[in-house]
Design a protein around this motif. Structure first.
Motif, mmCIF file in Angstrom:
data_model
loop_
_atom_site.group_PDB
_atom_site.id
_atom_site.type_symbol
_atom_site.label_atom_id
_atom_site.label_comp_id
_atom_site.label_asym_id
_atom_site.label_seq_id
_atom_site.Cartn_x
_atom_site.Cartn_y
_atom_site.Cartn_z
ATOM 1 N N LEU A 1 0.851 -1.185 0.000
ATOM 2 C CA LEU A 1 0.000 0.000 0.000
ATOM 3 C C LEU A 1 0.891 1.241 0.000
ATOM 4 C CD1 LEU A 1 -2.992 0.993 0.250
ATOM 5 C CD2 LEU A 1 -2.610 1.092 2.724
ATOM 6 N N ALA A 2 0.540 2.226 -0.818
ATOM 7 C CA ALA A 2 1.283 3.484 -0.876
ATOM 8 C C ALA A 2 0.308 4.637 -1.021
ATOM 9 C CB ALA A 2 2.267 3.478 -2.049
ATOM 10 N N TYR A 3 0.696 5.789 -0.457
ATOM 11 C CA TYR A 3 -0.116 7.001 -0.602
ATOM 12 C C TYR A 3 0.568 7.938 -1.579
ATOM 13 C CZ TYR A 3 -2.549 11.351 0.434
ATOM 14 O OH TYR A 3 -3.260 12.521 0.325
ATOM 15 N N LEU A 4 -0.185 8.390 -2.589
ATOM 16 C CA LEU A 4 0.314 9.314 -3.598
ATOM 17 C C LEU A 4 -0.217 10.699 -3.263
ATOM 18 C CD1 LEU A 4 0.488 6.424 -4.846
ATOM 19 C CD2 LEU A 4 0.053 7.484 -7.063
ATOM 20 N N ALA A 5 0.599 11.493 -2.564
ATOM 21 C CA ALA A 5 0.142 12.782 -2.052
ATOM 22 C C ALA A 5 -0.306 13.751 -3.143
ATOM 23 C CB ALA A 5 1.228 13.414 -1.187
ATOM 24 N N PRO A 6 0.418 13.880 -4.269
ATOM 25 C CA PRO A 6 -0.020 14.855 -5.277
ATOM 26 C C PRO A 6 -1.396 14.556 -5.859
ATOM 27 C CG PRO A 6 2.251 14.169 -5.675
ATOM 28 C CD PRO A 6 1.688 13.246 -4.647
ATOM 29 N N ASN A 7 -1.785 13.290 -5.830
ATOM 30 C CA ASN A 7 -3.053 12.867 -6.430
ATOM 31 C C ASN A 7 -4.116 12.541 -5.395
ATOM 32 O OD1 ASN A 7 -0.520 11.425 -7.806
ATOM 33 N ND2 ASN A 7 -1.813 12.296 -9.405
ATOM 34 N N ASN A 8 -3.725 12.548 -4.116
ATOM 35 C CA ASN A 8 -4.622 12.129 -3.040
ATOM 36 C C ASN A 8 -5.268 10.785 -3.382
ATOM 37 O OD1 ASN A 8 -5.931 12.319 -0.522
ATOM 38 N ND2 ASN A 8 -7.736 13.240 -1.447
ATOM 39 N N LEU A 9 -4.405 9.820 -3.703
ATOM 40 C CA LEU A 9 -4.841 8.471 -4.025
ATOM 41 C C LEU A 9 -4.011 7.460 -3.245
ATOM 42 C CD1 LEU A 9 -5.237 8.483 -7.931
ATOM 43 C CD2 LEU A 9 -7.091 8.259 -6.259
ATOM 44 N N LEU A 10 -4.619 6.334 -2.970
ATOM 45 C CA LEU A 10 -3.903 5.191 -2.423
ATOM 46 C C LEU A 10 -3.729 4.156 -3.518
ATOM 47 C CD1 LEU A 10 -5.940 5.056 0.854
ATOM 48 C CD2 LEU A 10 -3.450 5.261 0.832
ATOM 49 N N LEU A 11 -2.577 3.512 -3.516
ATOM 50 C CA LEU A 11 -2.305 2.433 -4.465
ATOM 51 C C LEU A 11 -2.156 1.140 -3.684
ATOM 52 C CD1 LEU A 11 -1.404 1.034 -7.088
ATOM 53 C CD2 LEU A 11 0.883 1.994 -6.716
ATOM 54 N N ALA A 12 -3.015 0.173 -3.981
ATOM 55 C CA ALA A 12 -2.973 -1.131 -3.324
ATOM 56 C C ALA A 12 -2.538 -2.193 -4.319
ATOM 57 C CB ALA A 12 -4.340 -1.491 -2.755
ATOM 58 N N ALA A 13 -1.557 -2.998 -3.927
ATOM 59 C CA ALA A 13 -1.148 -4.157 -4.722
ATOM 60 C C ALA A 13 -2.037 -5.325 -4.331
ATOM 61 C CB ALA A 13 0.316 -4.493 -4.462
ATOM 62 N N CYS A 14 -2.696 -5.933 -5.313
ATOM 63 C CA CYS A 14 -3.696 -6.962 -5.039
ATOM 64 C C CYS A 14 -3.196 -8.333 -5.484
ATOM 65 C CB CYS A 14 -4.998 -6.634 -5.748
ATOM 66 S SG CYS A 14 -5.585 -4.942 -5.428
ATOM 67 N N GLY A 15 -3.562 -9.349 -4.724
ATOM 68 C CA GLY A 15 -3.080 -10.699 -4.978
ATOM 69 C C GLY A 15 -3.577 -11.319 -6.263
ATOM 70 N N ASN A 16 -4.596 -10.738 -6.867
ATOM 71 C CA ASN A 16 -5.127 -11.270 -8.129
ATOM 72 C C ASN A 16 -4.552 -10.560 -9.344
ATOM 73 O OD1 ASN A 16 -6.600 -9.011 -7.179
ATOM 74 N ND2 ASN A 16 -8.309 -9.463 -8.538
ATOM 75 N N GLY A 17 -3.355 -9.967 -9.197
ATOM 76 C CA GLY A 17 -2.701 -9.337 -10.333
ATOM 77 C C GLY A 17 -3.312 -8.024 -10.743
ATOM 78 N N VAL A 18 -3.695 -7.205 -9.759
ATOM 79 C CA VAL A 18 -4.320 -5.919 -10.022
ATOM 80 C C VAL A 18 -3.646 -4.852 -9.156
ATOM 81 C CG1 VAL A 18 -6.445 -4.565 -9.677
ATOM 82 C CG2 VAL A 18 -6.566 -6.824 -10.727
ATOM 83 N N ALA A 19 -3.434 -3.677 -9.734
ATOM 84 C CA ALA A 19 -3.045 -2.491 -8.981
ATOM 85 C C ALA A 19 -4.273 -1.606 -8.871
ATOM 86 C CB ALA A 19 -1.906 -1.747 -9.673
ATOM 87 N N ALA A 20 -4.775 -1.419 -7.653
ATOM 88 C CA ALA A 20 -6.017 -0.680 -7.439
ATOM 89 C C ALA A 20 -5.712 0.705 -6.899
ATOM 90 C CB ALA A 20 -6.919 -1.435 -6.468
ATOM 91 N N PHE A 21 -6.277 1.726 -7.542
ATOM 92 C CA PHE A 21 -6.155 3.095 -7.075
ATOM 93 C C PHE A 21 -7.444 3.456 -6.357
ATOM 94 C CE2 PHE A 21 -2.925 2.748 -10.244
ATOM 95 C CZ PHE A 21 -1.894 3.547 -9.758
ATOM 96 N N VAL A 22 -7.292 3.895 -5.113
ATOM 97 C CA VAL A 22 -8.434 4.045 -4.221
ATOM 98 C C VAL A 22 -8.492 5.461 -3.674
ATOM 99 C CG1 VAL A 22 -9.561 3.126 -2.152
ATOM 100 C CG2 VAL A 22 -8.126 1.633 -3.554
ATOM 101 N N SER A 23 -9.686 6.029 -3.633
ATOM 102 C CA SER A 23 -9.883 7.335 -3.018
ATOM 103 C C SER A 23 -9.829 7.194 -1.502
ATOM 104 C CB SER A 23 -11.244 7.916 -3.411
ATOM 105 O OG SER A 23 -11.562 9.030 -2.581
ATOM 106 N N PRO A 24 -8.946 7.916 -0.810
ATOM 107 C CA PRO A 24 -8.906 7.821 0.647
ATOM 108 C C PRO A 24 -10.093 8.495 1.316
ATOM 109 C CG PRO A 24 -7.362 9.487 -0.108
ATOM 110 C CD PRO A 24 -7.914 8.832 -1.338
ATOM 111 N N ASN A 25 -10.819 9.297 0.575
ATOM 112 C CA ASN A 25 -11.968 9.996 1.137
ATOM 113 C C ASN A 25 -13.216 9.130 1.175
ATOM 114 O OD1 ASN A 25 -10.386 12.365 1.350
ATOM 115 N ND2 ASN A 25 -10.854 12.903 -0.765
#
Length: 334
Positions: free
Chosen positions: A209-233
């Motif tokens: 899991l990583a937080y992208l401050a300029p975009n206010n997004l979270l990036l989650a690495a998923c076990g099913n071969g997906v990178a998910a970008f998530v709104s922290p709000n």
């Protein structure tokens, strides 16, 4: 559970570079680090120019400028994470073998204090607004709060489930991936309360899991071969990219505005550019099987990926054995 999440269709990986005139990323170096056995998270202290890698029974450091490794800075009990603390003069290490954290001198490896925490201490991060280290209990489902000055346990937050990794937004919120539930959990660090459990649609067994401050997004690495970008709000998955299998980390270069997810099963590193709320894979770098964890040095833009060579499996369906003494750090750059 907070429902009503929006989810965009999974976007296929596009292994192309954003600027066709720029050199492509590739493995530019291999640092022999010796020793047998596994490894876990990679941390970096950019001011001190040091990377730290847990080797279960020890932690090793790596000079980010010279590439010189210190193979056993300190001995540990099945360590998982190193967190530079107190201006980089000390390190906090999580020990899964005896459910403790140890604070030690970054230069000598000498331990100052060891504190008992909840079962299965795994990942840990420094939360900047409180100055506390958040230690994730992989088995307990609790986030323990450690004072880096005294080493004392200052309380716990009960999240529930199998906790995998955390990120902080620098404004008083922390976020935790819950692997067995496919959830992102938001925490208010001022009140030490759980704000919500967000089901990440399309993301199974989230790890890194990583937080992208300029975009206010979270990036989650998923076990099913997906990178998910998530709104922290809202907890909504705003975009999902198809990447390689076997990811265990996600990290962000705030200088070059690039996110990275290494995939150990496929032996690839996904390089992701994010503009506003839109992400796209600009490169897919061939790395090595098993290279599932790593970290980026934002000073140089180089990515460091622990890896090992494997022998053919001894039986159908069995895990291939590691080649003795083959542990190394792959350096990915331009």
């Amino acid at each position: 559970m907070i429902s009503g999440l929006s989810f965009l269709a999974i976007t296929a990986a596009v292994p192309a570079i954003a600027d066709s005139g720029a050199p492509q990323m590739r493995v530019v170096g291999r640092i022999a680090a010796g020793g047998d056995g596994g490894w876990d998270y990679v941390s970096i202290d950019e001011a001190a120019r040091k990377l730290y890698i847990t080797r279960r029974a020890s932690i090793m450091s790596l000079d980010a400028d010279t590439g010189k490794p210190t193979l056993a800075l300190a001995m540990t009990n099945r360590s998982h994470q190193v967190v530079p603390i107190n201006g980089g003069k000390e390190l906090l290490v999580t020990n899964g073998g005896d459910a403790t954290v140890t604070i030690l001198d970054a230069a000598t490896g000498k331990a100052r204090i060891t504190t008992t925490v909840s079962a299965g201490p795994d990942a840990a991060i420094l939360e900047p607004t409180t100055g506390l280290v958040l230690v994730l209990g992989h088995k307990s489902g609790k986030v323990d709060l450690i004072d880096p000055k005294s080493g004392a346990l200052r309380g716990s937050i009960d999240v529930g489930g199998t906790l995998e990794y955390a990120a902080a937004d620098g404004r008083g919120k922390a976020f935790v991936n819950v692997e067995d539930k496919g959830e992102l959990v938001a925490i208010d660090m001022k009140t030490r309360t759980v704000l919500g459990h967000y089901k990440m649609a399309g993301c199974e067994e989230p790890t890194g899991l990583a937080y992208l401050a300029p975009n206010n997004l979270l990036l989650a690495a998923c076990g099913n071969g997906v990178a998910a970008f998530v709104s922290p709000n809202t907890g909504s998955v705003v975009q999902a990219l198809k990447i390689g299998e076997g990811s265990d980390a996600a990290f962000y270069d705030s200088v070059r505005k690039l996110a990275y997810v290494p995939s150990g099963a496929t032996g690839t590193l996904s390089v992701i550019a994010v503009l506003g709320q839109t992400a796209r894979i600009v490169e897919t770098v061939e790395t090595a099987k098993g290279a599932r964890l790593g970290m980026v040095d934002t000073k140089t833009g180089r990515v460091y990926l622990p890896s090992v060579k494997y022998s053919p499996p001894t039986a159908v369906g069995s895990r291939p054995p590691m080649v003795p003494g083959s542990f190394e750090i792959l350096v990915v750059g331009r």
